[in-house]
Design a protein around this motif. Structure first.
Motif, PDB file in Angstrom:
ATOM      1  N   ILE A 243       0.875  -1.172   0.000  1.00 55.56           N
ATOM      2  CA  ILE A 243       0.000   0.000   0.000  1.00 55.56           C
ATOM      3  C   ILE A 243       0.910   1.218   0.000  1.00 55.56           C
ATOM      4  N   GLU A 244       0.666   2.153  -0.884  1.00 53.18           N
ATOM      5  CA  GLU A 244       1.437   3.388  -0.927  1.00 53.18           C
ATOM      6  C   GLU A 244       0.499   4.564  -0.726  1.00 53.18           C
TER       7      GLU A 244
ATOM      8  N   VAL B 130      13.833   8.633   7.177  1.00 49.67           N
ATOM      9  CA  VAL B 130      13.194   7.432   6.649  1.00 49.67           C
ATOM     10  C   VAL B 130      13.214   6.404   7.760  1.00 49.67           C
ATOM     11  N   GLU B 131      12.035   5.939   8.116  1.00 53.03           N
ATOM     12  CA  GLU B 131      11.876   4.912   9.149  1.00 53.03           C
ATOM     13  C   GLU B 131      11.433   3.626   8.473  1.00 53.03           C
ATOM     14  N   GLU B 132      12.125   2.544   8.740  1.00 50.64           N
ATOM     15  CA  GLU B 132      11.726   1.207   8.285  1.00 50.64           C
ATOM     16  C   GLU B 132      11.795   0.299   9.495  1.00 50.64           C
TER      17      GLU B 132
ATOM     18  N   LEU C 206       6.107  -5.158   5.764  1.00 45.36           N
ATOM     19  CA  LEU C 206       6.908  -3.978   5.472  1.00 45.36           C
ATOM     20  C   LEU C 206       6.233  -2.755   6.078  1.00 45.36           C
ATOM     21  N   TRP C 207       7.018  -1.916   6.741  1.00 41.47           N
ATOM     22  CA  TRP C 207       6.577  -0.597   7.206  1.00 41.47           C
ATOM     23  C   TRP C 207       7.690   0.378   6.846  1.00 41.47           C
TER      24      TRP C 207
ATOM     25  N   THR D 225       4.860   3.322   2.641  1.00 42.51           N
ATOM     26  CA  THR D 225       4.789   2.085   1.883  1.00 42.51           C
ATOM     27  C   THR D 225       4.700   0.985   2.923  1.00 42.51           C
ATOM     28  N   VAL D 226       3.566   0.303   2.945  1.00 47.99           N
ATOM     29  CA  VAL D 226       3.344  -0.747   3.937  1.00 47.99           C
ATOM     30  C   VAL D 226       2.812  -1.990   3.255  1.00 47.99           C
TER      31      VAL D 226
END
Length: 149
Positions: A3-4, A88-90, A98-99, A119-120
């Motif tokens: 999902i973006e 940028v957090e991942e 993915l987060w 982007t998840v």
């Protein structure tokens, strides 16, 4: 399938003021209310205060829907932290393959534009996750706009 989503607001503040808001832990937590409460270890006041190593978890946070329903955990992990520009957090997160959350600042006339790109990839319930994130980030930006004079 990921999902973006993208959210942006122009604030009548300097980039320096906007930067102080988007890195201050109390202000970040304020943006999240009432949708989500995130725990942070005692003594952490600002993202810039942390010993940042790209891709290394900074701490584990417990996430609570509406402040009282346990959602899971997030191991807060920054890929980038560019003072005055963005981050940028991942973060590995319960329920997510993915987060990725990118937050950038851009000079916009006499103000500053805050841009959030998400982007998840949830493990399940993608339509519900998309709806929640739209409501959650719309609220975060509403809080930002109300904070600016």
């Amino acid at each position: 399938m990921p999902i973006e989503l993208r959210f942006e607001s122009t604030l009548a503040v300097s980039p320096g003021q906007a930067w102080s808001w988007i890195t201050d832990i109390d202000r970040l937590r304020e943006e999240m209310r009432p949708w989500l409460r995130m725990t942070v270890p005692a003594g952490i006041r600002n993202l810039e205060d942390l010993a940042f190593q790209p891709g290394e978890p900074l701490f584990t946070s417990y996430l609570w829907l509406f402040g009282f329903l346990p959602l899971g955990t997030s191991r807060l992990t920054l890929r980038e932290l560019n003072p005055g520009v963005g981050f940028v957090e991942e973060s590995p997160m319960t329920g997510m393959r993915l987060w990725r959350h990118e937050r950038r600042l851009e000079v916009q006339g006499s103000g500053t534009r805050v841009i959030d790109r998400l982007t998840v990839e949830p493990l399940f319930g993608a339509p519900l996750v998309r709806l929640f994130l739209r409501l959650f980030f719309a609220n975060r930006h509403r809080v930002l706009r109300h904070r600016a004079p």
